[in-house]
Design a protein around this motif. Sequence first.
Motif, PDB file in Angstrom:
ATOM      1  N   GLN A   1       0.822  -1.208   0.000  1.00 16.99           N
ATOM      2  CA  GLN A   1       0.000   0.000   0.000  1.00 16.99           C
ATOM      3  C   GLN A   1       0.858   1.261   0.000  1.00 16.99           C
ATOM      4  O   GLN A   1       0.520   2.260  -0.638  1.00 16.99           O
ATOM      5  N   ALA A   2       1.980   1.197   0.706  1.00 18.83           N
ATOM      6  CA  ALA A   2       2.896   2.356   0.732  1.00 18.83           C
ATOM      7  C   ALA A   2       3.410   2.653  -0.674  1.00 18.83           C
ATOM      8  O   ALA A   2       3.505   3.829  -1.072  1.00 18.83           O
ATOM      9  N   LEU A   3       3.725   1.611  -1.436  1.00 15.97           N
ATOM     10  CA  LEU A   3       4.180   1.812  -2.808  1.00 15.97           C
ATOM     11  C   LEU A   3       3.042   2.302  -3.700  1.00 15.97           C
ATOM     12  O   LEU A   3       3.243   3.177  -4.554  1.00 15.97           O
ATOM     13  N   ARG A   4       1.861   1.780  -3.495  1.00 16.30           N
ATOM     14  CA  ARG A   4       0.729   2.196  -4.326  1.00 16.30           C
ATOM     15  C   ARG A   4       0.417   3.672  -4.125  1.00 16.30           C
ATOM     16  O   ARG A   4       0.102   4.395  -5.077  1.00 16.30           O
ATOM     17  N   GLU A   5       0.525   4.126  -2.892  1.00 12.95           N
ATOM     18  CA  GLU A   5       0.242   5.540  -2.606  1.00 12.95           C
ATOM     19  C   GLU A   5       1.272   6.474  -3.225  1.00 12.95           C
ATOM     20  O   GLU A   5       1.001   7.661  -3.427  1.00 12.95           O
ATOM     21  N   GLN A   6       2.453   5.934  -3.542  1.00 15.82           N
ATOM     22  CA  GLN A   6       3.525   6.755  -4.109  1.00 15.82           C
ATOM     23  C   GLN A   6       3.693   6.561  -5.616  1.00 15.82           C
ATOM     24  O   GLN A   6       4.623   7.092  -6.217  1.00 15.82           O
ATOM     25  N   ALA A   7       2.777   5.829  -6.235  1.00  9.63           N
ATOM     26  CA  ALA A   7       2.924   5.506  -7.657  1.00  9.63           C
ATOM     27  C   ALA A   7       2.978   6.745  -8.540  1.00  9.63           C
ATOM     28  O   ALA A   7       3.616   6.733  -9.598  1.00  9.63           O
ATOM     29  N   ASN A   8       2.321   7.811  -8.136  1.00 10.22           N
ATOM     30  CA  ASN A   8       2.336   9.044  -8.926  1.00 10.22           C
ATOM     31  C   ASN A   8       3.096  10.164  -8.249  1.00 10.22           C
ATOM     32  O   ASN A   8       3.079  11.303  -8.738  1.00 10.22           O
ATOM     33  N   LYS A   9       3.788   9.864  -7.130  1.00  8.63           N
ATOM     34  CA  LYS A   9       4.449  10.912  -6.351  1.00  8.63           C
ATOM     35  C   LYS A   9       5.967  10.737  -6.295  1.00  8.63           C
ATOM     36  O   LYS A   9       6.709  11.708  -6.385  1.00  8.63           O
ATOM     37  N   TRP A  10       6.421   9.526  -6.089  1.00  9.00           N
ATOM     38  CA  TRP A  10       7.856   9.276  -5.961  1.00  9.00           C
ATOM     39  C   TRP A  10       8.453   9.197  -7.366  1.00  9.00           C
ATOM     40  O   TRP A  10       8.141   8.271  -8.121  1.00  9.00           O
ATOM     41  N   PRO A  11       9.305  10.135  -7.777  1.00  8.65           N
ATOM     42  CA  PRO A  11       9.812  10.150  -9.148  1.00  8.65           C
ATOM     43  C   PRO A  11      10.459   8.836  -9.577  1.00  8.65           C
ATOM     44  O   PRO A  11      10.252   8.387 -10.710  1.00  8.65           O
TER      45      PRO A  11
END
Length: 907
Positions: free
Chosen positions: A771-781
């Motif tokens: 879930q942590a990765l999913r939440e960053q799919a459009n945020k973490w370059p």
Amino acid sequence: MTTLELTQKSLNEKIVSNMEFLSRNFQKVLRDLGETEVADFLNNLQQDKPLQVLAKNLEEKQIQALSIYLQLMNLVEENAAVQFRRKQADQKGMQDIRGSWAETFKRWKEQGLDENKILDILGSTQVMPVLTAHPTEAKRLSVLDIHREFYLNLVKLENQTYSQKERGAIEMEIGALLERWWRTGEVYLEKPNVEAERSNVMHYFNRVFPEILSRVDQVLLQSWQDAGFNPKNLSNPSNFPRVEFGSWVGGDRDGHPYVTASITSETLLAHRKAALQLIDQKLQALAAKLSFSKIRNEVPKVLLDAIEDKKRLLGARGERAMDRNPYEPWRQFTNLIILQLESTIDDGFLKGMPGYKESGELIQDLSVLWQSLVEIKADKVAMDLLFPILRHVSCFGFFLAKLDIRQNSDYHDKAMGQIVSKIMPERKPFESWTEEERLEFVNQELLSGRPFANPGMSFGEEADKLLAYYWEIKKHHDRYGTEGIGSFIVSMTRKLSDLLLVYLFLREVGLQNVGFQVVPLFETIEDLVQSPKVLREYLNHPYVQDKTAQNSHIQEIMLGYSDSNKDGGIMASRWHIFMAEKELTEVANSKGVSIRFFHGIGGTISRGGGKYHRFLESMPLGSMAGQMKLTVQGETIAQQFANLLNGTYNMEMLLSGTALQTGYKLYPRPQNPYPIDALKQLTEIALKHYQAFIGHPDFIEFYGTVTPIDVLELSKIGSRPARRTGTRKLSDLRAIPWVFSWAQSRFNLTGWYGIGQSLYTLRNSSPDAYQALREQANKWPLWRYVLIQIETNLMGADKEIFKKYASLSGENHKEIFGIVEEEHTRALDEIARMFDRQREERRQGQAFNLARRKKPLHALHIMQWEKLKSWRKEREEITDSSGQDHPTLIQLLEITTALASGLKNTG
């Protein structure tokens, strides 16, 4: 319908319209040449009608027609993208173009940086694109020349002010180009030699990059003013980002037996000669325009003094030059500079004539001209006439492009083993020494300035060849200095002694005190993991500390994208490169050293390709210390830079993206708490899954059967062999044909395998990390870059086609193909779960790109599949060397080239 959809729709409509126009012209040319059946074939393709199988005697023409059709599509797409960006800039402003200077200035202003800080960042930024001749450009040079002419005509047709008569003339020119193209063979029937490859890259250094650099500078100036900054603050050339160019053609010996010592010597001289001729041309043009009269302008003392000094230096020749323009001191001084440059061009300075020893001396003279013009308030003239020359000399110098010298650590071991065997016959073979024994030997030798033997002594094949090109570098250095010589790169660096051996080779030819960069290339996953330890040991070494000081505390480090991908798969490659950058930066910071990362990227996603600004944003914040090198390989050179408008855009993205990352180092911003541990966990699963796959007992045979790797190894698209040593092992196969072969059979496996299983496993076993990765799919370059890149490769993989190629293996490899098919489906599903929006909404451009290529590509794939079956059967019956010229093999090579054009990549 959203604005994005409207934009994509208009772009698609333009591409379709332009392709219909060019296809009609192509068909007309074919009919005029009597190729009616081929024209009908193309018409069916354009009208989306069923493609009829042509007679056997027309197959070759069918292949060529499809190849040209797909290349026309590439040119149309390139032109449409350029025109779209122009409209976007007009309607929304330059700051709306992702990765542009305008957008970067906007970001800096939002960050609170003032003009002085921004100028500090710009002046600290240096980028060096390095062109290589890796065998990934499948098109002949003559075809690339046609591409350039074709694109110019496409741009002309964008001009709406042309009359119908003028547009008709352009269409006639396009028809003539199409006929030339049709009559020109598409395939290298003989392998190009290194000289031909050098000629190709020098076209870019001579004719393309100088123009691109000038255009990019204009974009930067305009963006600076549009941002509301003071134009005078950017009038000094030293405030601009530094650009230099590098080359591997003629200096890269890693597994390349045809790069000899004489090739290296000839290349260094060719670079120098071309660089000086370019400068001479620019100075001649400047002299013609600097017609300021001393009667109408007060002549600054700085210029009068410089003229007198130069006149004394040049003697009678200087007096004669002065007499030609007695009332024009600015022109007089320029002519004196040209006169001094002539002694540089013809090596007169080596015989005591007053030439320039290095480009820095010429820059000093040009700076006097600059200062004199500014003093009389001729700032506009200085910017218009002199600024471009100052920039050119500062970027291209007397070297045009720095030639890197690269060799493999194993080759160095063999060379040193032969030296040790000769001078210390009582000792056991060097290759069997432990690292401790090697370091003890190297450390003792580095304390001494004496060589192992007298010049000319023979040690053995590898040692003699290696020292021969070191001697050529020594000769060039003694005559012309260090300007044209780049770094000494050690491929497959695994330990400290791999790097220290280079200093012994340099000492052998008397170059130990020059201060060349000795650069580790960390390539495999294991090497990337060990890289911080190797760097720490290297920077702690007393001998190296002295050399680092000579290099202004800069240490270059090269990271390999290709072999890490082949070794560990796409996910492990990206992760370990990211972590290596982060940890290497920490080691360097602790030693007061700045790292110049050298990114060994290729054109494909599997090898680090993609949009420059996305690539740069994915790096760890603070890892960019201002300087960066990167390889531009194979077909990527033409795709990115052959067209000046597109080349200007790509260079702008590269410079502004590097400057943006440099800004984060100089003026840090708070870093977001990205889920590093979760991504590490995902990577470990992906790596394990990938390595289990390539370790499958049937993998090698499966790979050799379902891809055309056997054809690619016989292709003539580059002078370098496909394998380092010629052994039939995966570890010996170069990463380029590895990627190329999977792409040709549309598996694209190197760009996605492992991501499906790893996401599926993480989702079910560690839901919080998932879930942590999913939440960053459009945020973490970094994470977004990886996901989009992998998804692009997945979408490009054609299940219908790769199943067809899999049938070449029969029932023997049903199990391993099932593994591939399942992972492909799972990967598509799992990446879709990462995003809130459906793929059809997010990736419209990519979907349309694939759809318009599908029919011609499928026709080529079916032909390749049939020819592969025939050729492999016929090859078993060939007992002599005639197999290289077998008609079926020639057709396979033609199909390979056509597919490479349509897929827009090779390796």
